[in-house]
Structures are given as C-alpha cells and as structure tokens.
Design a protein around this motif. Sequence first.
Motif, PDB file in Angstrom:
ATOM      1  N   UNK A 290     -40.248  48.663 -13.748  1.00  0.00           N
ATOM      2  CA  UNK A 290     -41.636  48.256 -14.364  1.00  0.00           C
ATOM      3  C   UNK A 290     -43.153  48.486 -13.369  1.00  0.00           C
ATOM      4  N   UNK A 291     -42.637  47.048 -13.165  1.00  0.00           N
ATOM      5  CA  UNK A 291     -43.612  46.162 -11.613  1.00  0.00           C
ATOM      6  C   UNK A 291     -44.366  47.148 -10.632  1.00  0.00           C
TER       7      UNK A 291
ATOM      8  N   UNK B 270     -55.939  38.007  -9.388  1.00  0.00           N
ATOM      9  CA  UNK B 270     -57.258  38.098  -8.457  1.00  0.00           C
ATOM     10  C   UNK B 270     -57.864  39.059  -9.634  1.00  0.00           C
ATOM     11  N   UNK B 271     -58.862  39.511 -10.157  1.00  0.00           N
ATOM     12  CA  UNK B 271     -59.777  40.215 -11.109  1.00  0.00           C
ATOM     13  C   UNK B 271     -60.002  41.924 -10.379  1.00  0.00           C
ATOM     14  N   UNK B 272     -59.448  42.673 -11.309  1.00  0.00           N
ATOM     15  CA  UNK B 272     -59.420  43.843 -11.214  1.00  0.00           C
ATOM     16  C   UNK B 272     -58.455  44.179 -10.523  1.00  0.00           C
ATOM     17  N   UNK B 273     -56.939  43.473 -10.133  1.00  0.00           N
ATOM     18  CA  UNK B 273     -55.102  43.881 -10.340  1.00  0.00           C
ATOM     19  C   UNK B 273     -54.550  43.407 -11.786  1.00  0.00           C
ATOM     20  N   UNK B 274     -53.777  44.871 -11.119  1.00  0.00           N
ATOM     21  CA  UNK B 274     -53.214  44.309 -12.678  1.00  0.00           C
ATOM     22  C   UNK B 274     -51.202  44.322 -11.585  1.00  0.00           C
ATOM     23  N   UNK B 275     -51.411  42.433 -12.252  1.00  0.00           N
ATOM     24  CA  UNK B 275     -50.914  41.720 -11.673  1.00  0.00           C
ATOM     25  C   UNK B 275     -49.144  41.943 -12.453  1.00  0.00           C
ATOM     26  N   UNK B 276     -47.664  41.570 -11.879  1.00  0.00           N
ATOM     27  CA  UNK B 276     -46.728  41.748 -13.004  1.00  0.00           C
ATOM     28  C   UNK B 276     -46.927  40.481 -12.743  1.00  0.00           C
TER      29      UNK B 276
END
Length: 312
Positions: free
Chosen positions: A194-195, A27-33
Amino acid sequence: MNILELRQVSKAFGPKQVLDELNLVVPTGSIFGFVGENGAGKTTTMKLILGLEQKDQGEILIKGKPVAFGDNQTNQVTGYLPDVPEFYNYMTGKEYLTFCGEITGLSRTILRQKVPETLKLVGLSLDKKRIKSYSRGMKQRLGIAQALLNDPELLICDEPTSALDPSGRNEFLEILAGLKGRTTILFSTHILSDVERICDYVGILDQGNLTISGPLDELKRQYAKDQIEIQFSEKQNLRAFFKELDQLKEREQLSDYSYDPDKFLFKVNYVGSYEKLAEEIFRSFEATQLFPRVIKKIDPSLESIFLEVVQS
Ligand SMILES: Nc1ncnc2c1ncn2[C@@H]1O[C@H](COP(=O)(O)OP(=O)(O)OP(=O)(O)O)[C@@H](O)[C@H]1O
C-alpha cells in the motif's frame, strides 16, 4: 517546509518503552507512509500528535506550533481517521456528516454545500441508505469524508486499509492518492505494498524509533539490493551449483547469496549489470547440468528494505 515534526519524543506505558526519543519529519504536501509491525507504536504516535495521549518527553510541532495534551488548538488543521471509526449506524451518510460538521462549528449554509461535495469526493452517494447497511469499505470512506470535512492541512489515517478486502483497499488507496495536492497525509500501515502504491515518503518505526525515513525513491536506491531468485523444483545435489556461485562471488559479480533448503531457493544479491550476471548464471546451469524451475530478477522493493532494516 515540514507540516509536522516530532523531536526526541518518548512514551512508555508502565515498564514498556513504546517510543524512545522518536524523531519524525513529515514534509508539507507529502503522502507519508508510517510503517511498523503490530505493536510498534504507530497508534500511540498518532494519538500523541493529536494531543489525545500525553508524552513523557520531547516536542511535537504542527506548522511550528507545539501540540499539548488535551488541547485541541493544533487539531484545527488536522483531520483524523482512527483505525476503527465509530458511527451512529441509524443515520445516513449525509446526516452523519452534517452532524459532525455542526458539532465542529460549521454553519448550515456551508454544510449544505460541503456535505454533498465531500461525499462525492469519497465516492459515496447522497441516498437514504443507513450506515448500518454500509460495507466496511463504505464505512472507511465515510470516515475519511468526516476527517476531510474541515479541509485539514494534515490528514492522519491509522491503518485505514488493514480491515478491507482487496477491492475495498484499492478504492480507498485511490481516494487517498487523489487527495495529493489538497492535504498532507500521514498514513500508518503494516501493508508495505500500500505504501509503495501511493506514498512518496516513508518512515519505518522499529523499537521505538525511526530506523529509516525519507523519500521512497531515495531509500530504494540506498538500501534495497538488486537480487535474482533461482528456484529448483526438487531436492537434488546442488553442490556443483553452490561452487559456481562461490566462484562468481570471488570474481565480485555477486555480493552474497542465501539458500532456503525447504524451498530449494537461492537469493543472489549483486551489484552492477543484471544481464552480465544472468549470462554467467546461465553458463553455470549449462556447466553443472542443473536447471532451475524459476529464475527471476527481483526489483528493489520496500519489502526488501523492511526485511533488511527491521528483521536483521
Ligand atoms: N493505553 C495503553 N496502556 C498500556 N499499553 C498500551 C496502551 N496503548 C498502547 N499500549 C501498548 O503499546 C504498544 C504499542 O501500541 P500501538 O497500538 O501504538 O502499536 P501499533 O503500532 O499501532 O500496533 P497495531 O498495528 O497492532 O495497531 C503495544 O505493546 C500496546 O500494547
């Protein structure tokens, strides 16, 4: 809105099927682990997204535009920090960033403003220190500065923290977390803590596919079990305690439990109220006269989800 989508993407190297109809949505704007064990295929996925590797099958879309192998069209909106970034060590950080900016077509006027701004953003100074004298953490920060130079909408980082010591990792994670709102981040790692610290979305890659994916909070609610750990200090006859736990299981206060005989450790999974179950467990210590060294409530964690999903 999703900035990145992989649909049914497969990739094999010879007989080895690394990705098997992988679906991934960022998704746009996410921080994806993007989580996976060593060799799971994280780097391969990132190279496919960047058009640096050729897929066998499927579709990759960045902002709705297809990624093609060897074509850098979609890379105009991406920044990439490889797992082992390479630098010209005789340069200073400022010289290196200016050089990178020039080869990507940024004008000198823009770079005069952009380079100091980006160095500041990642906590590096404009001094005359050459890259060869940088610590690993500083090099990683310079790597991210380079990836941020063209204001990417999607920042792809391949295992950026795995070679850093705890303080370097902390600093780096803070920089990534601080970029929220500025760019979307796809961040691969096998370091689950970290995630948990900075990501709001997570996908677990296992056997060539995403076993689970979604908002971290939701996954924790859905998959992770509430657990109590009870550890005894030495080998003793615990038969009576096993019996107590079996009784609690029959009364449905606990769902299941396991015992590790090497550590004298019980892991008790339960649903419902911790306080209620803990009370019963304390009662059973009293009844059996077996008292543990440790009893603790384990909150749902990404690690417990990972262990359940990947290693079951
Ligand atoms: N160019 C290549 N030729 C042959 N095999 C490859 C190639 N690139 C990757 N592989 C194999 O594909 C598998 C996945 O590798 P990849 O580097 O994508 O995994 P990873 O999840 O990034 O692992 P790590 O955490 O160790 O970096 C591994 O078994 C690797 O040996």
